[in-house]
Scaffold this motif. Sequence first.
Motif, PDB file in Angstrom:
ATOM      1  N   THR A   1       0.839  -1.216   0.000  1.00  0.00           N
ATOM      2  CA  THR A   1       0.000   0.000   0.000  1.00  0.00           C
ATOM      3  C   THR A   1       0.867   1.256   0.000  1.00  0.00           C
ATOM      4  O   THR A   1       0.614   2.222  -0.726  1.00  0.00           O
ATOM      5  CB  THR A   1      -0.917  -0.003   1.227  1.00  0.00           C
ATOM      6  OG1 THR A   1      -1.757  -1.168   1.188  1.00  0.00           O
ATOM      7  CG2 THR A   1      -1.787   1.247   1.266  1.00  0.00           C
ATOM      8  N   LEU A   2       1.917   1.212   0.838  1.00  0.00           N
ATOM      9  CA  LEU A   2       2.808   2.374   0.902  1.00  0.00           C
ATOM     10  C   LEU A   2       3.516   2.602  -0.425  1.00  0.00           C
ATOM     11  O   LEU A   2       3.663   3.746  -0.886  1.00  0.00           O
ATOM     12  CB  LEU A   2       3.830   2.170   2.027  1.00  0.00           C
ATOM     13  CG  LEU A   2       4.843   3.312   2.230  1.00  0.00           C
ATOM     14  CD1 LEU A   2       4.111   4.619   2.549  1.00  0.00           C
ATOM     15  CD2 LEU A   2       5.829   2.951   3.346  1.00  0.00           C
ATOM     16  N   LYS A   3       3.947   1.506  -1.102  1.00  0.00           N
ATOM     17  CA  LYS A   3       4.596   1.653  -2.404  1.00  0.00           C
ATOM     18  C   LYS A   3       3.652   2.274  -3.436  1.00  0.00           C
ATOM     19  O   LYS A   3       4.046   3.150  -4.227  1.00  0.00           O
ATOM     20  CB  LYS A   3       5.068   0.286  -2.897  1.00  0.00           C
ATOM     21  CG  LYS A   3       6.298  -0.240  -2.179  1.00  0.00           C
ATOM     22  CD  LYS A   3       6.719  -1.590  -2.780  1.00  0.00           C
ATOM     23  CE  LYS A   3       7.983  -2.098  -2.110  1.00  0.00           C
ATOM     24  NZ  LYS A   3       8.396  -3.410  -2.668  1.00  0.00           N
ATOM     25  N   ALA A   4       2.411   1.781  -3.429  1.00  0.00           N
ATOM     26  CA  ALA A   4       1.434   2.320  -4.381  1.00  0.00           C
ATOM     27  C   ALA A   4       1.191   3.803  -4.139  1.00  0.00           C
ATOM     28  O   ALA A   4       1.117   4.620  -5.071  1.00  0.00           O
ATOM     29  CB  ALA A   4       0.125   1.539  -4.281  1.00  0.00           C
ATOM     30  N   VAL A   5       1.083   4.157  -2.852  1.00  0.00           N
ATOM     31  CA  VAL A   5       0.869   5.576  -2.514  1.00  0.00           C
ATOM     32  C   VAL A   5       2.069   6.404  -2.943  1.00  0.00           C
ATOM     33  O   VAL A   5       1.931   7.495  -3.514  1.00  0.00           O
ATOM     34  CB  VAL A   5       0.594   5.729  -1.005  1.00  0.00           C
ATOM     35  CG1 VAL A   5       0.585   7.216  -0.619  1.00  0.00           C
ATOM     36  CG2 VAL A   5      -0.737   5.104  -0.634  1.00  0.00           C
ATOM     37  N   ASN A   6       3.282   5.871  -2.677  1.00  0.00           N
ATOM     38  CA  ASN A   6       4.495   6.608  -3.061  1.00  0.00           C
ATOM     39  C   ASN A   6       4.598   6.777  -4.583  1.00  0.00           C
ATOM     40  O   ASN A   6       5.035   7.819  -5.074  1.00  0.00           O
ATOM     41  CB  ASN A   6       5.733   5.893  -2.523  1.00  0.00           C
ATOM     42  CG  ASN A   6       5.898   6.070  -1.026  1.00  0.00           C
ATOM     43  OD1 ASN A   6       5.342   7.008  -0.443  1.00  0.00           O
ATOM     44  ND2 ASN A   6       6.660   5.190  -0.383  1.00  0.00           N
ATOM     45  N   ASN A   7       4.210   5.715  -5.340  1.00  0.00           N
ATOM     46  CA  ASN A   7       4.234   5.818  -6.818  1.00  0.00           C
ATOM     47  C   ASN A   7       3.276   6.902  -7.302  1.00  0.00           C
ATOM     48  O   ASN A   7       3.624   7.718  -8.167  1.00  0.00           O
ATOM     49  CB  ASN A   7       3.869   4.479  -7.442  1.00  0.00           C
ATOM     50  CG  ASN A   7       5.001   3.459  -7.333  1.00  0.00           C
ATOM     51  OD1 ASN A   7       6.169   3.839  -7.189  1.00  0.00           O
ATOM     52  ND2 ASN A   7       4.654   2.181  -7.397  1.00  0.00           N
ATOM     53  N   ASN A   8       2.066   6.878  -6.754  1.00  0.00           N
ATOM     54  CA  ASN A   8       1.084   7.901  -7.162  1.00  0.00           C
ATOM     55  C   ASN A   8       1.540   9.296  -6.755  1.00  0.00           C
ATOM     56  O   ASN A   8       1.321  10.278  -7.471  1.00  0.00           O
ATOM     57  CB  ASN A   8      -0.277   7.591  -6.534  1.00  0.00           C
ATOM     58  CG  ASN A   8      -0.935   6.376  -7.149  1.00  0.00           C
ATOM     59  OD1 ASN A   8      -0.670   6.048  -8.316  1.00  0.00           O
ATOM     60  ND2 ASN A   8      -1.785   5.690  -6.383  1.00  0.00           N
ATOM     61  N   LEU A   9       2.161   9.363  -5.559  1.00  0.00           N
ATOM     62  CA  LEU A   9       2.657  10.658  -5.094  1.00  0.00           C
ATOM     63  C   LEU A   9       3.781  11.156  -6.009  1.00  0.00           C
ATOM     64  O   LEU A   9       3.828  12.347  -6.358  1.00  0.00           O
ATOM     65  CB  LEU A   9       3.152  10.521  -3.655  1.00  0.00           C
ATOM     66  CG  LEU A   9       3.623  11.826  -2.986  1.00  0.00           C
ATOM     67  CD1 LEU A   9       2.493  12.842  -2.918  1.00  0.00           C
ATOM     68  CD2 LEU A   9       4.159  11.530  -1.572  1.00  0.00           C
ATOM     69  N   ALA A  10       4.675  10.246  -6.415  1.00  0.00           N
ATOM     70  CA  ALA A  10       5.767  10.649  -7.307  1.00  0.00           C
ATOM     71  C   ALA A  10       5.224  11.113  -8.659  1.00  0.00           C
ATOM     72  O   ALA A  10       5.708  12.095  -9.242  1.00  0.00           O
ATOM     73  CB  ALA A  10       6.723   9.476  -7.494  1.00  0.00           C
ATOM     74  N   LYS A  11       4.210  10.397  -9.156  1.00  0.00           N
ATOM     75  CA  LYS A  11       3.610  10.796 -10.437  1.00  0.00           C
ATOM     76  C   LYS A  11       2.958  12.175 -10.334  1.00  0.00           C
ATOM     77  O   LYS A  11       3.116  13.023 -11.224  1.00  0.00           O
ATOM     78  CB  LYS A  11       2.576   9.755 -10.867  1.00  0.00           C
ATOM     79  CG  LYS A  11       1.928  10.070 -12.212  1.00  0.00           C
ATOM     80  CD  LYS A  11       0.926   8.994 -12.618  1.00  0.00           C
ATOM     81  CE  LYS A  11       0.274   9.352 -13.943  1.00  0.00           C
ATOM     82  NZ  LYS A  11      -0.732   8.340 -14.361  1.00  0.00           N
ATOM     83  N   THR A  12       2.243  12.382  -9.234  1.00  0.00           N
ATOM     84  CA  THR A  12       1.573  13.676  -9.043  1.00  0.00           C
ATOM     85  C   THR A  12       2.590  14.796  -8.897  1.00  0.00           C
ATOM     86  O   THR A  12       2.428  15.884  -9.462  1.00  0.00           O
ATOM     87  CB  THR A  12       0.662  13.624  -7.813  1.00  0.00           C
ATOM     88  OG1 THR A  12      -0.306  12.583  -7.983  1.00  0.00           O
ATOM     89  CG2 THR A  12      -0.054  14.950  -7.614  1.00  0.00           C
ATOM     90  N   GLN A  13       3.666  14.535  -8.158  1.00  0.00           N
ATOM     91  CA  GLN A  13       4.715  15.553  -8.015  1.00  0.00           C
ATOM     92  C   GLN A  13       5.377  15.833  -9.364  1.00  0.00           C
ATOM     93  O   GLN A  13       5.751  16.974  -9.662  1.00  0.00           O
ATOM     94  CB  GLN A  13       5.747  15.083  -6.994  1.00  0.00           C
ATOM     95  CG  GLN A  13       5.236  15.112  -5.560  1.00  0.00           C
ATOM     96  CD  GLN A  13       6.224  14.507  -4.574  1.00  0.00           C
ATOM     97  OE1 GLN A  13       7.017  13.639  -4.942  1.00  0.00           O
ATOM     98  NE2 GLN A  13       6.153  14.954  -3.329  1.00  0.00           N
ATOM     99  N   GLY A  14       5.533  14.783 -10.190  1.00  0.00           N
ATOM    100  CA  GLY A  14       6.087  14.985 -11.539  1.00  0.00           C
ATOM    101  C   GLY A  14       5.178  15.857 -12.396  1.00  0.00           C
ATOM    102  O   GLY A  14       5.650  16.715 -13.152  1.00  0.00           O
ATOM    103  N   GLU A  15       3.859  15.635 -12.329  1.00  0.00           N
ATOM    104  CA  GLU A  15       2.908  16.467 -13.075  1.00  0.00           C
ATOM    105  C   GLU A  15       3.010  17.924 -12.648  1.00  0.00           C
ATOM    106  O   GLU A  15       2.968  18.839 -13.477  1.00  0.00           O
ATOM    107  CB  GLU A  15       1.484  15.952 -12.867  1.00  0.00           C
ATOM    108  CG  GLU A  15       1.185  14.626 -13.535  1.00  0.00           C
ATOM    109  CD  GLU A  15      -0.261  14.202 -13.323  1.00  0.00           C
ATOM    110  OE1 GLU A  15      -1.044  15.027 -12.801  1.00  0.00           O
ATOM    111  OE2 GLU A  15      -0.605  13.052 -13.681  1.00  0.00           O
ATOM    112  N   ILE A  16       3.147  18.109 -11.310  1.00  0.00           N
ATOM    113  CA  ILE A  16       3.213  19.485 -10.804  1.00  0.00           C
ATOM    114  C   ILE A  16       4.517  20.152 -11.238  1.00  0.00           C
ATOM    115  O   ILE A  16       4.541  21.329 -11.628  1.00  0.00           O
ATOM    116  CB  ILE A  16       3.075  19.487  -9.264  1.00  0.00           C
ATOM    117  CG1 ILE A  16       1.663  19.048  -8.882  1.00  0.00           C
ATOM    118  CG2 ILE A  16       3.380  20.863  -8.699  1.00  0.00           C
ATOM    119  CD1 ILE A  16       1.459  18.871  -7.395  1.00  0.00           C
TER     120      ILE A  16
END
Length: 534
Positions: free
Chosen positions: A39-54
């Motif tokens: 769960t933490l990995k999935a959250v971190n992946n989504n967080l990294a993707k969102t930070q990349g978009e920003i």
Amino acid sequence: MTPGISGPLQQAQSAEPERQGNPMSSILTNNSAMVALQTLKAVNNNLAKTQGEISTGKSVASASDNAAVWAISKVMESDVQGFKAISDSLALGESTLAVGKKAAEASTDLLTQIKGKIVAAQEENVDRAKIQTDIDALTNQIKSVVGAAQFNGKNIVNNSDFTSILSSLDRDSEGNVKSASISFNGQNLTQTTGSLGTGTGLTDLSGNVSATTATLSSAPVRDDGAAVPTNADISLTGDFSADSLSFDIGGTTVSFAAGDLDTTATTAAGQIAAAINAAQIEGISVTNNAGTLEFASTRQFDATTISVTQGGASSGTLGATTVDLAQRAEDFTFSGVNVNKGDGYQINIANAGITATYVASAGDTMEDVAKGLKLAIDAENNADITTAVSFDSSTNEWTLKIDNANATADTVNVVANNDANDNAVETGRLAGLDGFDVTTKDGAEAALSNIETLIQRSIDSAAEFGSVQGRVETQSDFVSKLTDSLKSGIGALVDADMEEASARLQALQVQQQLATQSLSIANQAPQQLLALFR
């Protein structure tokens, strides 16, 4: 239900049989920790993707994000770069056209000033030599304007070369790309005297001219071999004393009422001749030869019809009621076929020592050929040779008329060819201007008839440039808006929704904290087993 147990504990016990996985505790396998870690990995992946978009501002920054969308956006981005280059090309072309148009407009203004000088030279009591000096100065100024009218080394008013301005990139449904251009021909506003091409590749164009050889008969009247002579006779026989006669001579009417004429035909013919000569009809004279009216015309370029209407007693007899007097000039008619760049026409007038050449520029017509040859002949300033140009709308043909006022006949030869070897020199559209000579009455009259041709050519050139410039401006505006539309389309495909990304970032940060805490709790579960061994 177990007696004495209720609430959450009861619910936990009720749910016990539905648990999935191994319920036993193990110090080797911590299922809860693995779930929390994933769960933490999935959250971190989504967080990294969102930070990349920003940070990049793009939702599709690479092919791995969305291969199809990324491929489309890259094709569109390449088109945007292409249209930026096209915009630069259009700007360069527009500037070049603006310079050419300004030169043509300036030439028109200077030619208009020359016309004013030529009109002034029509008067007898003016200093024509000073007027000629002014005309020469204005002529040289036109040469200066045409010579200087270049932009980045490109001059479109000193030749008729084909010019192309890149205006668009067209992509079809299969992805094939081809360029489109706005094309035009330069306007040769020089005063260059053309020269015919030479060599074996010449095409004979003599079929476009009504005659390649002709004789310019001597002044004052001649028989040019046509069916209609320049001399015409009307004989009178009998008694015209009770007759009324009306002579229509090229639109001028001379009338005699019943009782005006003598009973003798010879005397009546003398009365008629005297009255017609007294009317001073330009170029028309008549003599009485023992009762025969002998008409003669010295009109250079106009044929004249003489018609007689007889009334009253009508006792006298007329040998003819309608006769025609031909023009004195010789005609050279040019057919209405297309004119190509390099088509050359040359007229040689032997005794007068005149060689007049016109080599067509791109876009020329037979009107340009006929008027160009007239300008070239008139530029020789031979007082005996006079020219005129006419157009027959019924046949779509232009005719160059050449008149000889010399007492000796002259010979005319016409050469016509197309230069396939491209070594001909095209005639400038203002050729003949430097041959204007208003120091004489005949020269001033010739200049007045020719200046209108040159002014119209200059006006047409400016109008041509203005039309093309308008197209370029319209296309430039379209390309600018099209580029903006493409950029907007690319943005719709790959740009990130920053409001959504901001909200998602905050949610993911909360999820990350919760997942971290869950993993911490799951990692502590094996330590609970130590209590069983105490």
